[in-house]
Design a protein around this motif. Structure first.
Motif, PDB file in Angstrom:
ATOM      1  N   CYS A  36      38.341  17.985 -15.025  1.00 47.03           N
ATOM      2  CA  CYS A  36      39.123  16.742 -15.043  1.00 47.03           C
ATOM      3  C   CYS A  36      40.319  16.868 -15.976  1.00 47.03           C
ATOM      4  O   CYS A  36      41.417  17.200 -15.541  1.00 47.03           O
ATOM      5  N   GLY A  37      40.106  16.621 -17.275  1.00 43.68           N
ATOM      6  CA  GLY A  37      41.192  16.719 -18.237  1.00 43.68           C
ATOM      7  C   GLY A  37      42.231  15.620 -18.142  1.00 43.68           C
ATOM      8  O   GLY A  37      43.327  15.730 -18.701  1.00 43.68           O
ATOM      9  N   LYS A  38      41.916  14.518 -17.426  1.00 42.22           N
ATOM     10  CA  LYS A  38      42.861  13.418 -17.267  1.00 42.22           C
ATOM     11  C   LYS A  38      43.089  12.687 -18.597  1.00 42.22           C
ATOM     12  O   LYS A  38      42.189  12.603 -19.445  1.00 42.22           O
ATOM     13  N   GLU A  57      41.357   6.823 -15.361  1.00 41.02           N
ATOM     14  CA  GLU A  57      41.012   7.391 -14.066  1.00 41.02           C
ATOM     15  C   GLU A  57      40.569   8.839 -14.251  1.00 41.02           C
ATOM     16  O   GLU A  57      41.198   9.604 -14.979  1.00 41.02           O
ATOM     17  N   HIS A  58      39.489   9.205 -13.558  1.00 43.57           N
ATOM     18  CA  HIS A  58      38.972  10.571 -13.628  1.00 43.57           C
ATOM     19  C   HIS A  58      39.161  11.276 -12.290  1.00 43.57           C
ATOM     20  O   HIS A  58      39.231  10.638 -11.235  1.00 43.57           O
ATOM     21  N   ALA A  59      39.246  12.595 -12.335  1.00 45.16           N
ATOM     22  CA  ALA A  59      39.428  13.385 -11.125  1.00 45.16           C
ATOM     23  C   ALA A  59      38.152  13.396 -10.292  1.00 45.16           C
ATOM     24  O   ALA A  59      37.043  13.227 -10.819  1.00 45.16           O
ATOM     25  N   ASP A  60      38.301  13.573  -8.988  1.00 39.20           N
ATOM     26  CA  ASP A  60      37.141  13.731  -8.116  1.00 39.20           C
ATOM     27  C   ASP A  60      36.319  14.921  -8.597  1.00 39.20           C
ATOM     28  O   ASP A  60      36.866  15.970  -8.951  1.00 39.20           O
ATOM     29  N   GLY A  61      34.999  14.731  -8.637  1.00 39.98           N
ATOM     30  CA  GLY A  61      34.115  15.789  -9.109  1.00 39.98           C
ATOM     31  C   GLY A  61      33.790  15.705 -10.585  1.00 39.98           C
ATOM     32  O   GLY A  61      32.914  16.421 -11.075  1.00 39.98           O
ATOM     33  N   CYS A  62      34.482  14.828 -11.299  1.00 41.05           N
ATOM     34  CA  CYS A  62      34.200  14.649 -12.723  1.00 41.05           C
ATOM     35  C   CYS A  62      32.943  13.801 -12.895  1.00 41.05           C
ATOM     36  O   CYS A  62      32.775  12.785 -12.219  1.00 41.05           O
ATOM     37  N   ASP A  63      32.076  14.211 -13.806  1.00 40.40           N
ATOM     38  CA  ASP A  63      30.835  13.474 -14.049  1.00 40.40           C
ATOM     39  C   ASP A  63      31.087  12.078 -14.597  1.00 40.40           C
ATOM     40  O   ASP A  63      30.209  11.217 -14.537  1.00 40.40           O
ATOM     41  N   TYR A  64      32.271  11.830 -15.146  1.00 41.79           N
ATOM     42  CA  TYR A  64      32.578  10.527 -15.726  1.00 41.79           C
ATOM     43  C   TYR A  64      33.213   9.568 -14.723  1.00 41.79           C
ATOM     44  O   TYR A  64      33.474   8.418 -15.060  1.00 41.79           O
ATOM     45  N   LYS A  65      33.472  10.033 -13.518  1.00 44.03           N
ATOM     46  CA  LYS A  65      34.053   9.155 -12.504  1.00 44.03           C
ATOM     47  C   LYS A  65      32.986   8.166 -12.063  1.00 44.03           C
ATOM     48  O   LYS A  65      31.912   8.549 -11.608  1.00 44.03           O
ATOM     49  N   THR A  66      33.261   6.889 -12.198  1.00 43.05           N
ATOM     50  CA  THR A  66      32.257   5.858 -11.921  1.00 43.05           C
ATOM     51  C   THR A  66      32.779   4.863 -10.898  1.00 43.05           C
ATOM     52  O   THR A  66      33.969   4.791 -10.608  1.00 43.05           O
ATOM     53  N   THR A  67      31.853   4.090 -10.389  1.00 38.08           N
ATOM     54  CA  THR A  67      32.225   3.015  -9.486  1.00 38.08           C
ATOM     55  C   THR A  67      32.628   1.788 -10.298  1.00 38.08           C
ATOM     56  O   THR A  67      32.374   1.698 -11.495  1.00 38.08           O
ATOM     57  N   SER A  68      33.259   0.819  -9.657  1.00 41.09           N
ATOM     58  CA  SER A  68      33.682  -0.395 -10.339  1.00 41.09           C
ATOM     59  C   SER A  68      32.476  -1.253 -10.695  1.00 41.09           C
ATOM     60  O   SER A  68      31.387  -1.100 -10.137  1.00 41.09           O
ATOM     61  N   ASP A  69      32.675  -2.193 -11.614  1.00 43.50           N
ATOM     62  CA  ASP A  69      31.595  -3.100 -12.000  1.00 43.50           C
ATOM     63  C   ASP A  69      31.105  -3.897 -10.799  1.00 43.50           C
ATOM     64  O   ASP A  69      29.904  -4.135 -10.652  1.00 43.50           O
TER      65      ASP A  69
END
Length: 267
Positions: A36-38, A57-69
C-alpha cells in the motif's frame, strides 16, 4: 488504525501525537503495508471517547482496506436476519475480540447459507441452527423490539440452552439468577476496571474487567481508557454473581475479552 509509518521508515503511534504538533506530520505519514504505502491523515481523539487514529484510502489488497460504517451495519444486521429467516435455532459464536467473522455462503447464518444440523444432549433430533456473533446480536437488540421478545431457541457459547427473549436481557430488566446470561444496555458509569449500567443506588448489572483482558478490550473498542466508554452500548455474555453489602449488585468478572462488545451511541 493506531500505527503507521513516518517518513517511510519509523513506526508512529497515533495516540502519541499532540494536537499542537499535527502540522509537523502532514505529508509524512503512510500506511505501513508494503503493498500500500498510501498517505494517511491523523484524527485527534473525539469527544465521545474514540481514540486518536490514522485514516485514509488504502490500495486494493491492503489489509487495512475496510468497508464503510454503513456497510458494516448492514452486513451485521443481515447476519442475524438470515438466521431468523432460515433457521430454527440461533447459536452464539465468539469471534476474536473486537472482530467479526465475515460470512459467506458456506457460513451458518450467512445470507443464502444452509443451516448446520446438530444433535442436542444425546437426542437423535437434528435442528437447523445458524450462528451469530455478539456485535451483530447487539445491533439487532438495539434496533428491534420485536427481536427482543422472540422465543426462538438460543444456545449460548458455553452450551446453555435458552431463548432470545429469556437469554438476552436488558440491564434495566435483569433479575439475578444462576447460569450464563447475555446482558446488554448502556454504560452509565465507567471508572477503574468497572463498567456500570446504572448509578450505585440502582444496583444494575456491572462488568469487572480483569487486568489481563483490559488491554484487548480497550484496543478493540478503539478507546484509551474505560471511562471513554460512558454512554456507549454494551453486551456481555457471562455468569453473574452478587457483590457483598447492603445493596447487592450483580456483576460479571470478564477474563475473556471476546465475551464483551461495544457500540458507540450512534452505532
Amino acid at each position: 488504525m493506531r500505527w503507521a509509518r513516518l517518513d517511510g521508515t519509523a513506526d508512529i503511534d497515533a495516540w502519541e501525537i499532540l494536537e499542537s504538533n499535527r502540522h509537523r506530520y502532514r505529508g509524512r505519514i503512510t500506511c505501513p503495508e508494503t503493498v500500500c504505502g498510501k498517505n494517511l491523515h491523523w484524527r485527534k481523539r473525539s469527544s465521545d471517547g474514540r481514540a486518536a487514529t490514522f485514516y485514509g484510502e488504502h490500495a486494493d489488497g491492503c489489509d487495512y482496506k475496510t468497508t464503510s460504517d454503513e456497510q458494516v451495519v448492514e452486513r451485521e444486521l443481515e447476519e442475524v436476519d438470515a438466521v431468523i429467516n432460515t433457521c430454527a435455532e440461533m447459536q452464539i459464536r465468539l469471534d476474536p475480540a473486537g472482530g467479526s467473522r465475515a460470512t459467506s455462503q458456506h457460513s451458518p447464518g450467512a445470507p443464502g447459507a444452509r443451516g448446520r444440523t446438530h444433535v442436542h444432549r444425546g437426542n437423535d433430533r437434528t435442528v437447523r441452527a445458524g450462528s451469530t456473533g455478539l456485535r451483530p446480536l447487539l445491533r439487532k437488540l438495539i434496533s428491534s423490539p420485536e427481536f427482543r421478545a422472540d422465543r426462538m431457541p438460543l444456545t449460548l457459547s458455553d452450551g446453555t440452552r435458552t431463548t432470545i427473549a429469556d437469554g438476552c436481557v436488558h440491564a434495566a430488566q435483569y433479575v439475578f439468577s444462576p447460569g450464563t446470561r447475555i446482558v446488554w444496555g448502556t454504560i452509565a458509569r465507567a471508572s477503574g476496571n468497572w463498567l456500570n449500567a446504572g448509578d450505585p443506588h440502582e444496583a444494575l448489572p456491572a462488568v469487572r474487567v480483569s487486568k489481563e483482558a483490559l488491554p484487548k478490550v480497550l484496543e478493540h473498542a478503539g478507546v484509551q481508557e474505560l471511562a471513554d466508554l460512558q454512554g456507549w452500548h454494551f453486551l456481555v455474555e457471562g455468569t453473574f454473581t452478587l457483590t457483598q453489602g447492603n445493596l447487592p449488585t450483580p456483576y460479571v468478572s470478564l477474563s475473556a475479552p471476546n465475551r464483551i462488545v461495544f457500540l458507540p451511541p450512534s452505532g
